[in-house]
Motif scaffolding. Structure first.
Motif, PDB file in Angstrom:
ATOM      1  N   VAL A  20    -141.529 -43.677 -76.459  1.00  0.00           N
ATOM      2  CA  VAL A  20    -141.334 -45.127 -76.512  1.00  0.00           C
ATOM      3  C   VAL A  20    -142.487 -45.780 -77.260  1.00  0.00           C
ATOM      4  O   VAL A  20    -142.288 -46.625 -78.131  1.00  0.00           O
ATOM      5  CB  VAL A  20    -141.183 -45.721 -75.087  1.00  0.00           C
ATOM      6  N   ILE A  37    -134.470 -49.056 -73.447  1.00  0.00           N
ATOM      7  CA  ILE A  37    -134.541 -47.611 -73.668  1.00  0.00           C
ATOM      8  C   ILE A  37    -134.465 -46.906 -72.329  1.00  0.00           C
ATOM      9  O   ILE A  37    -135.278 -47.143 -71.435  1.00  0.00           O
ATOM     10  CB  ILE A  37    -135.845 -47.228 -74.394  1.00  0.00           C
ATOM     11  N   CYS A  38    -133.463 -46.040 -72.196  1.00  0.00           N
ATOM     12  CA  CYS A  38    -133.271 -45.272 -70.965  1.00  0.00           C
ATOM     13  C   CYS A  38    -133.804 -43.855 -71.172  1.00  0.00           C
ATOM     14  O   CYS A  38    -134.136 -43.468 -72.283  1.00  0.00           O
ATOM     15  CB  CYS A  38    -131.782 -45.207 -70.630  1.00  0.00           C
ATOM     16  N   ASP A  39    -133.879 -43.111 -70.085  1.00  0.00           N
ATOM     17  CA  ASP A  39    -134.176 -41.691 -70.213  1.00  0.00           C
ATOM     18  C   ASP A  39    -133.044 -40.910 -69.550  1.00  0.00           C
ATOM     19  O   ASP A  39    -132.204 -41.506 -68.875  1.00  0.00           O
ATOM     20  CB  ASP A  39    -135.560 -41.358 -69.637  1.00  0.00           C
ATOM     21  N   HIS A  84    -141.652 -39.077 -72.318  1.00  0.00           N
ATOM     22  CA  HIS A  84    -140.737 -40.170 -72.632  1.00  0.00           C
ATOM     23  C   HIS A  84    -141.532 -41.432 -72.957  1.00  0.00           C
ATOM     24  O   HIS A  84    -141.233 -42.118 -73.941  1.00  0.00           O
ATOM     25  CB  HIS A  84    -139.790 -40.417 -71.457  1.00  0.00           C
ATOM     26  N   VAL A 122    -139.473 -54.753 -75.662  1.00  0.00           N
ATOM     27  CA  VAL A 122    -139.016 -53.414 -75.329  1.00  0.00           C
ATOM     28  C   VAL A 122    -139.077 -53.251 -73.815  1.00  0.00           C
ATOM     29  O   VAL A 122    -140.120 -53.452 -73.189  1.00  0.00           O
ATOM     30  CB  VAL A 122    -139.873 -52.336 -76.021  1.00  0.00           C
ATOM     31  N   TYR A 166    -138.055 -50.408 -70.893  1.00  0.00           N
ATOM     32  CA  TYR A 166    -137.760 -48.971 -70.891  1.00  0.00           C
ATOM     33  C   TYR A 166    -137.964 -48.359 -69.517  1.00  0.00           C
ATOM     34  O   TYR A 166    -138.699 -48.883 -68.683  1.00  0.00           O
ATOM     35  CB  TYR A 166    -138.661 -48.254 -71.901  1.00  0.00           C
TER      36      TYR A 166
END
Length: 76
Positions: A26, A72-74, A22, A13, A15
């Motif tokens: 995750v 995984i973006c924010d 956030h 993962v 991120y």
């Protein structure tokens, strides 16, 4: 006839660190994946204090056993 055992998928993962909220989302996702049999490499669990993040990422990539990368973006 027996079914052969299924090997766990090995995933990493990656991120955006973003806000604490956030990061918690995750972590919750990673915990869910682990609970469901996915072998996850995750910095919060696998990176030791004092380790260099970039080197950690390079070592994970060099191992060659990661089958999936979850990015995984924010919103920011």
């Amino acid at each position: 006839m027996t079914t052969p055992p299924v090997e766990a998928v090995k995933a990493m993962v990656s991120y955006a660190w973003g806000t604490p909220e956030h990061q918690q989302r995750v972590r919750t996702l990673v915990d869910h994946l682990i609970d469901n049999g996915i072998d996850v490499t995750f910095d919060k669990y696998d990176l030791r204090d004092g380790d260099d993040v970039n080197r950690f990422m390079e070592q994970v990539a060099a191992q060659g056993d990661i089958q999936k990368v979850i990015a995984i973006c924010d919103p920011n």
